[in-house]
Design a protein around this motif. Structure first.
Motif, PDB file in Angstrom:
ATOM      1  N   VAL A 219     -48.195 -58.589  37.050  1.00  0.00           N
ATOM      2  CA  VAL A 219     -49.038 -58.548  35.854  1.00  0.00           C
ATOM      3  C   VAL A 219     -48.855 -59.812  35.025  1.00  0.00           C
ATOM      4  O   VAL A 219     -47.727 -60.188  34.681  1.00  0.00           O
ATOM      5  CB  VAL A 219     -48.693 -57.319  34.984  1.00  0.00           C
ATOM      6  N   LEU A 220     -49.968 -60.438  34.686  1.00  0.00           N
ATOM      7  CA  LEU A 220     -49.967 -61.526  33.708  1.00  0.00           C
ATOM      8  C   LEU A 220     -50.521 -60.977  32.402  1.00  0.00           C
ATOM      9  O   LEU A 220     -51.664 -60.507  32.352  1.00  0.00           O
ATOM     10  CB  LEU A 220     -50.821 -62.700  34.189  1.00  0.00           C
ATOM     11  N   TYR A 221     -49.706 -61.034  31.354  1.00  0.00           N
ATOM     12  CA  TYR A 221     -50.094 -60.563  30.023  1.00  0.00           C
ATOM     13  C   TYR A 221     -50.342 -61.775  29.138  1.00  0.00           C
ATOM     14  O   TYR A 221     -49.455 -62.619  28.949  1.00  0.00           O
ATOM     15  CB  TYR A 221     -48.987 -59.679  29.435  1.00  0.00           C
ATOM     16  N   VAL A 222     -51.551 -61.878  28.597  1.00  0.00           N
ATOM     17  CA  VAL A 222     -51.957 -63.032  27.793  1.00  0.00           C
ATOM     18  C   VAL A 222     -52.313 -62.547  26.393  1.00  0.00           C
ATOM     19  O   VAL A 222     -53.184 -61.693  26.219  1.00  0.00           O
ATOM     20  CB  VAL A 222     -53.164 -63.751  28.426  1.00  0.00           C
ATOM     21  N   ASP A 223     -51.659 -63.123  25.388  1.00  0.00           N
ATOM     22  CA  ASP A 223     -51.763 -62.641  24.008  1.00  0.00           C
ATOM     23  C   ASP A 223     -52.244 -63.785  23.117  1.00  0.00           C
ATOM     24  O   ASP A 223     -51.532 -64.767  22.917  1.00  0.00           O
ATOM     25  CB  ASP A 223     -50.383 -62.152  23.561  1.00  0.00           C
ATOM     26  N   THR A 224     -53.461 -63.660  22.582  1.00  0.00           N
ATOM     27  CA  THR A 224     -54.025 -64.698  21.715  1.00  0.00           C
ATOM     28  C   THR A 224     -54.081 -64.268  20.257  1.00  0.00           C
ATOM     29  O   THR A 224     -54.760 -64.908  19.444  1.00  0.00           O
ATOM     30  CB  THR A 224     -55.433 -65.109  22.201  1.00  0.00           C
ATOM     31  N   ASP A 225     -53.385 -63.196  19.917  1.00  0.00           N
ATOM     32  CA  ASP A 225     -53.229 -62.775  18.521  1.00  0.00           C
ATOM     33  C   ASP A 225     -52.506 -63.875  17.743  1.00  0.00           C
ATOM     34  O   ASP A 225     -51.670 -64.590  18.296  1.00  0.00           O
ATOM     35  CB  ASP A 225     -52.402 -61.489  18.503  1.00  0.00           C
ATOM     36  N   ALA A 226     -52.810 -64.001  16.463  1.00  0.00           N
ATOM     37  CA  ALA A 226     -52.126 -65.013  15.643  1.00  0.00           C
ATOM     38  C   ALA A 226     -50.646 -64.703  15.459  1.00  0.00           C
ATOM     39  O   ALA A 226     -49.861 -65.589  15.130  1.00  0.00           O
ATOM     40  CB  ALA A 226     -52.796 -65.129  14.273  1.00  0.00           C
ATOM     41  N   HIS A 227     -50.265 -63.446  15.676  1.00  0.00           N
ATOM     42  CA  HIS A 227     -48.859 -63.044  15.603  1.00  0.00           C
ATOM     43  C   HIS A 227     -48.277 -62.978  17.012  1.00  0.00           C
ATOM     44  O   HIS A 227     -48.938 -62.517  17.947  1.00  0.00           O
ATOM     45  CB  HIS A 227     -48.717 -61.669  14.940  1.00  0.00           C
TER      46      HIS A 227
END
Length: 387
Positions: free
Chosen positions: A164-172
């Motif tokens: 699994v690749l988890y990509v997080d573009t949230d500012a936090h």
């Protein structure tokens, strides 16, 4: 339901509600759905109902004692001392009635999206009620009770044995998900976020790379306050492409927080709607390149629920379902309905108008800082191949 993409939704998602003055407001999920319907971008056949996660599923990540504490808090049976131990009853995560049930439903929605994709009923699936990335194994944090992303990844690993690749573009920073898999070489986490020098949770430094067998599978790019579109997208695209080529995932999960926009009241980034067109486009492309299209997208942060979040999140669906973002005017019927209760003037178009964009005098300096962070973050992939 479309065989290509599914939209996980229930009005019960609005039950995850702390209080009327709390910045986390799930009305934004309803507003996004109605915007898509008014724009004729979402049909009833695209929508799939969600279910609650079971306690056994929650326990794939969360400590059973924490789950029991949330259940007791839901019924008003948890002492203040015990609540504080578990991060409950705080300003960020105040206790509300039936909190366990509402939180379990958010997690179940993400599991519904996962199963839709991995049982091949959909190529892509979107659950905007999810993306609560700050929850920890034994503690609530940052508006998040249960961490649906972490539970879902544990579920994928247990039931499907996929990388699994988890990509997080949230500012936090996506701290809860990162720490959950910090020693796991089969889960790669990538977070691009505002530097923790100014913003909660204060983590996500470029040198947070993982430990033991998981060393080298955690990537963080903390970008400077007031970062605008060009620099954000350069960092995001460069890193996402290189990390995906390095890791070779079987499925991509994206957390699509919409709080990097210049209107957001809780962050200091200065992006426009332009990034919310490109973020899902690249995820879509790379999912098809590396994962046979397998892509689950979640919601997350986003605290200007009127001018920003519905447009940003609707573009995730527009790209997921139709391959391209929407442009032009927003539906008049949607504007008329929601302007009545909005405390600000709603935008009239999908894109931001040029005269609303902020002027940032330090743009070149900010871009230089972000480029340096990018180079440091990607140094570890050089000359390495994930097998």
């Amino acid at each position: 339901m479309s065989g290509n993409a599914s939209f996980v939704y229930s009005d019960a998602l609005l039950n995850y509600h702390f209080h009327s003055d709390h910045p986390f407001n799930q009305k934004r999920v309803q507003m996004t759905k109605e915007l898509l319907e008014a724009a004729h971008q979402l049909d009833q056949t695209d929508i799939i109902p969600l279910r609650k996660a079971t306690e056994q599923e929650l326990a794939l990540f969360h400590d059973p004692q924490f789950i029991e504490a949330v259940k007791q808090a839901s019924n008003g049976e948890l002492s203040e001392t015990t609540a504080a131990k578990y991060g409950l009853g705080t300003e960020d995560t105040p206790i509300f009635e039936n909190m366990h049930e509402a939180s379990s439903l958010l997690v179940g929605g993400t599991l519904t999206a996962v199963d839709a994709v991995l049982e091949k009923r959909s190529t892509h699936s979107l659950h905007l009620g999810g993306g609560l990335h700050h929850g920890f194994k034994q503690k609530a944090s940052g508006f998040c009770i249960y961490n649906d992303g972490a539970v879902a990844i544990k579920y994928i690993r247990q039931h499907y044995n996929l990388k699994v690749l988890y990509v997080d573009t949230d500012a936090h920073h996506g701290d809860g998900v990162q720490w959950a898999f910090y020693d796991d070489p089969n889960v790669c986490t990538f977070s691009i976020h505002e530097t923790g020098r100014y913003l909660f949770p204060g983590t996500g430094n470029v040198n947070e790379r993982g430990i033991k067998a998981g060393h080298g599978y955690s990537f963080n790019i903390p970008i400077d306050a007031f970062t605008q579109d060009e620099s954000f997208l350069h960092v995001y695209e460069s890193a996402f492409r290189e990390i995906t080529a390095f890791f070779q995932p079987d499925i991509i999960i994206t957390q699509n927080g919409a709080d990097a926009h210049f209107h957001d009241p809780l962050t200091h980034l200065s992006a426009s709607m332009q990034i919310y067109e490109r973020i899902p486009q690249l995820a879509h492309e790379l999912a098809h390149t590396y994962c046979e299209g397998r892509w689950v997208a979640l919601g997350g942060g986003g605290y200007d629920i009127w001018r920003v979040v519905p447009r940003a999140w609707a573009q995730v669906w527009n790209v997921m379902r139709y391959g391209v973002p929407k442009s032009g005017s927003l539906p008049l019927s949607w504007l008329k309905k929601w302007q009545k209760s909005a405390p600000v003037t709603l935008p009239r178009t999908w894109q931001d108008q040029s005269d609303t964009l902020p002027n940032i005098p330090r743009k070149a300096d900010i871009q230089e800082k972000n480029d340096k962070m990018l180079q440091v973050a990607l140094k570890y992939t050089k000359g390495r191949t994930k097998t």
